[in-house]
Each structure stands twice: as C-alpha cells, then as structure tokens.
Design a protein around this motif. Structure first.
Motif, PDB file in Angstrom:
ATOM      1  N   ILE A  53       0.837  -1.204   0.000  1.00  0.00           N
ATOM      2  CA  ILE A  53       0.000   0.000   0.000  1.00  0.00           C
ATOM      3  C   ILE A  53       0.872   1.254   0.000  1.00  0.00           C
ATOM      4  CG2 ILE A  53      -1.600   1.353   1.422  1.00  0.00           C
ATOM      5  CD1 ILE A  53      -2.933  -1.314   2.186  1.00  0.00           C
ATOM      6  N   SER A  54       1.931   1.251   0.792  1.00  0.00           N
ATOM      7  CA  SER A  54       2.826   2.403   0.861  1.00  0.00           C
ATOM      8  C   SER A  54       3.509   2.655  -0.481  1.00  0.00           C
ATOM      9  CB  SER A  54       3.878   2.180   1.940  1.00  0.00           C
ATOM     10  OG  SER A  54       4.820   3.216   1.944  1.00  0.00           O
ATOM     11  N   ILE A  55       4.033   1.606  -1.080  1.00  0.00           N
ATOM     12  CA  ILE A  55       4.702   1.751  -2.377  1.00  0.00           C
ATOM     13  C   ILE A  55       3.695   2.149  -3.447  1.00  0.00           C
ATOM     14  CG2 ILE A  55       5.884   0.473  -4.209  1.00  0.00           C
ATOM     15  CD1 ILE A  55       7.323  -1.092  -1.999  1.00  0.00           C
ATOM     16  N   GLY A  56       2.497   1.575  -3.393  1.00  0.00           N
ATOM     17  CA  GLY A  56       1.464   1.909  -4.370  1.00  0.00           C
ATOM     18  C   GLY A  56       1.094   3.373  -4.324  1.00  0.00           C
ATOM     19  N   THR A  57       1.000   3.938  -3.130  1.00  0.00           N
ATOM     20  CA  THR A  57       0.686   5.363  -2.986  1.00  0.00           C
ATOM     21  C   THR A  57       1.800   6.218  -3.581  1.00  0.00           C
ATOM     22  OG1 THR A  57      -0.541   4.880  -0.963  1.00  0.00           O
ATOM     23  CG2 THR A  57       0.128   7.156  -1.303  1.00  0.00           C
ATOM     24  N   LYS A  58       3.035   5.849  -3.325  1.00  0.00           N
ATOM     25  CA  LYS A  58       4.159   6.617  -3.863  1.00  0.00           C
ATOM     26  C   LYS A  58       4.221   6.520  -5.381  1.00  0.00           C
ATOM     27  CE  LYS A  58       6.860   6.307   0.335  1.00  0.00           C
ATOM     28  NZ  LYS A  58       8.041   5.797   1.013  1.00  0.00           N
ATOM     29  N   VAL A  59       3.964   5.344  -5.936  1.00  0.00           N
ATOM     30  CA  VAL A  59       3.968   5.166  -7.393  1.00  0.00           C
ATOM     31  C   VAL A  59       2.828   5.971  -8.015  1.00  0.00           C
ATOM     32  CG1 VAL A  59       3.592   3.484  -9.245  1.00  0.00           C
ATOM     33  CG2 VAL A  59       5.142   2.942  -7.376  1.00  0.00           C
ATOM     34  N   ASP A  60       1.668   5.968  -7.380  1.00  0.00           N
ATOM     35  CA  ASP A  60       0.533   6.736  -7.876  1.00  0.00           C
ATOM     36  C   ASP A  60       0.856   8.229  -7.902  1.00  0.00           C
ATOM     37  OD1 ASP A  60      -2.178   7.012  -8.785  1.00  0.00           O
ATOM     38  OD2 ASP A  60      -2.711   7.708  -6.761  1.00  0.00           O
ATOM     39  N   THR A  61       1.495   8.719  -6.861  1.00  0.00           N
ATOM     40  CA  THR A  61       1.896  10.126  -6.808  1.00  0.00           C
ATOM     41  C   THR A  61       2.903  10.444  -7.909  1.00  0.00           C
ATOM     42  OG1 THR A  61       1.535  10.166  -4.424  1.00  0.00           O
ATOM     43  CG2 THR A  61       2.903  11.919  -5.336  1.00  0.00           C
ATOM     44  N   ALA A  62       3.870   9.572  -8.106  1.00  0.00           N
ATOM     45  CA  ALA A  62       4.887   9.787  -9.139  1.00  0.00           C
ATOM     46  C   ALA A  62       4.257   9.795 -10.523  1.00  0.00           C
ATOM     47  CB  ALA A  62       5.964   8.711  -9.057  1.00  0.00           C
ATOM     48  N   MET A  63       3.325   8.869 -10.780  1.00  0.00           N
ATOM     49  CA  MET A  63       2.673   8.828 -12.091  1.00  0.00           C
ATOM     50  C   MET A  63       1.813  10.069 -12.322  1.00  0.00           C
ATOM     51  SD  MET A  63       3.651   6.324 -13.769  1.00  0.00           S
ATOM     52  CE  MET A  63       4.604   4.862 -13.505  1.00  0.00           C
ATOM     53  N   GLY A  64       1.195  10.570 -11.258  1.00  0.00           N
ATOM     54  CA  GLY A  64       0.424  11.815 -11.374  1.00  0.00           C
ATOM     55  C   GLY A  64       1.317  12.993 -11.726  1.00  0.00           C
ATOM     56  N   THR A  65       2.507  13.029 -11.139  1.00  0.00           N
ATOM     57  CA  THR A  65       3.464  14.091 -11.446  1.00  0.00           C
ATOM     58  C   THR A  65       3.917  14.012 -12.900  1.00  0.00           C
ATOM     59  OG1 THR A  65       4.232  14.067  -9.163  1.00  0.00           O
ATOM     60  CG2 THR A  65       5.685  15.106 -10.778  1.00  0.00           C
ATOM     61  N   VAL A  66       4.212  12.802 -13.353  1.00  0.00           N
ATOM     62  CA  VAL A  66       4.628  12.606 -14.750  1.00  0.00           C
ATOM     63  C   VAL A  66       3.505  12.990 -15.690  1.00  0.00           C
ATOM     64  CG1 VAL A  66       5.261  10.856 -16.466  1.00  0.00           C
ATOM     65  CG2 VAL A  66       6.347  10.845 -14.209  1.00  0.00           C
ATOM     66  N   ASP A  67       2.286  12.588 -15.377  1.00  0.00           N
ATOM     67  CA  ASP A  67       1.132  12.920 -16.213  1.00  0.00           C
ATOM     68  C   ASP A  67       0.933  14.433 -16.280  1.00  0.00           C
ATOM     69  OD1 ASP A  67      -1.250  12.405 -17.742  1.00  0.00           O
ATOM     70  OD2 ASP A  67      -2.410  12.871 -15.923  1.00  0.00           O
ATOM     71  N   GLY A  68       1.076  15.103 -15.159  1.00  0.00           N
ATOM     72  CA  GLY A  68       0.951  16.559 -15.147  1.00  0.00           C
ATOM     73  C   GLY A  68       2.042  17.214 -15.964  1.00  0.00           C
ATOM     74  N   GLY A  69       3.245  16.701 -15.870  1.00  0.00           N
ATOM     75  CA  GLY A  69       4.352  17.257 -16.652  1.00  0.00           C
ATOM     76  C   GLY A  69       4.148  17.044 -18.137  1.00  0.00           C
ATOM     77  N   LEU A  70       3.663  15.884 -18.526  1.00  0.00           N
ATOM     78  CA  LEU A  70       3.432  15.612 -19.944  1.00  0.00           C
ATOM     79  C   LEU A  70       2.276  16.470 -20.499  1.00  0.00           C
ATOM     80  CD1 LEU A  70       3.830  11.734 -20.057  1.00  0.00           C
ATOM     81  CD2 LEU A  70       5.420  13.441 -20.945  1.00  0.00           C
ATOM     82  N   THR A  71       1.257  16.667 -19.680  1.00  0.00           N
ATOM     83  CA  THR A  71       0.142  17.500 -20.108  1.00  0.00           C
ATOM     84  C   THR A  71       0.597  18.925 -20.303  1.00  0.00           C
ATOM     85  OG1 THR A  71      -1.377  16.086 -18.883  1.00  0.00           O
ATOM     86  CG2 THR A  71      -2.191  18.252 -19.485  1.00  0.00           C
ATOM     87  N   THR A  72       1.427  19.419 -19.397  1.00  0.00           N
ATOM     88  CA  THR A  72       1.957  20.784 -19.504  1.00  0.00           C
ATOM     89  C   THR A  72       2.855  20.905 -20.725  1.00  0.00           C
ATOM     90  OG1 THR A  72       1.872  21.005 -17.098  1.00  0.00           O
ATOM     91  CG2 THR A  72       3.259  22.566 -18.283  1.00  0.00           C
ATOM     92  N   ALA A  73       3.686  19.911 -20.978  1.00  0.00           N
ATOM     93  CA  ALA A  73       4.611  19.943 -22.114  1.00  0.00           C
ATOM     94  C   ALA A  73       3.863  19.874 -23.443  1.00  0.00           C
ATOM     95  CB  ALA A  73       5.613  18.803 -22.004  1.00  0.00           C
ATOM     96  N   ALA A  74       2.726  19.185 -23.452  1.00  0.00           N
ATOM     97  CA  ALA A  74       1.957  19.041 -24.707  1.00  0.00           C
ATOM     98  C   ALA A  74       1.249  20.334 -25.077  1.00  0.00           C
ATOM     99  CB  ALA A  74       0.952  17.911 -24.560  1.00  0.00           C
ATOM    100  N   ASN A  75       1.001  21.176 -24.106  1.00  0.00           N
ATOM    101  CA  ASN A  75       0.287  22.430 -24.398  1.00  0.00           C
ATOM    102  C   ASN A  75       1.278  23.445 -24.810  1.00  0.00           C
ATOM    103  OD1 ASN A  75      -2.203  21.382 -23.767  1.00  0.00           O
ATOM    104  ND2 ASN A  75      -2.008  21.892 -21.630  1.00  0.00           N
TER     105      ASN A  75
END
Length: 58
Positions: free
Chosen positions: A36-58
């Motif tokens: 559960i702890s690792i899953g939460t950290k991975v989810d946070t990291a993927m959200g950060t990457v997704d936000g960065g990619l969305t920003t870069a695409a605009n």
C-alpha cells in the motif's frame, strides 16, 4: 487410559501450528502495508509525470 489422556494433554503439535499461523498473519500484514505504501508513492509519481506531460503538450 490415564496415560493416553496425559499424553494428549501434553502434546504441543497444535501449539506449533497456531504459532506458524500467527507468523504467517504477521508477515501478510507487513507485506500488505508495504504494498500500500509503495502503491501510494507510485501513484503520486505517475500523477506528477502525467501533469508534466500535459503541460509539455500544451
């Protein structure tokens, strides 16, 4: 007959099985907590990457 009852009362095989069961339950609890702890950290990291990619695409 008394010896059979006495031997049954002093037998410790059942206690060993219970001890193994408690150990397995404790190990399972630790594994669940870690996953559960690792899953939460991975989810946070993927959200950060997704936000960065969305920003870069605009």
């Amino acid at each position: 007959m008394k010896n059979a009852i006495k031997n049954f009362w002093n037998e410790e095989d059942g206690a060993t099985a219970v001890e193994y069961g408690i150990m397995v339950a404790a190990i399972a609890a630790v594994i669940i907590t870690v996953v559960i702890s690792i899953g939460t950290k991975v989810d946070t990291a993927m959200g950060t990457v997704d936000g960065g990619l969305t920003t870069a695409a605009n």
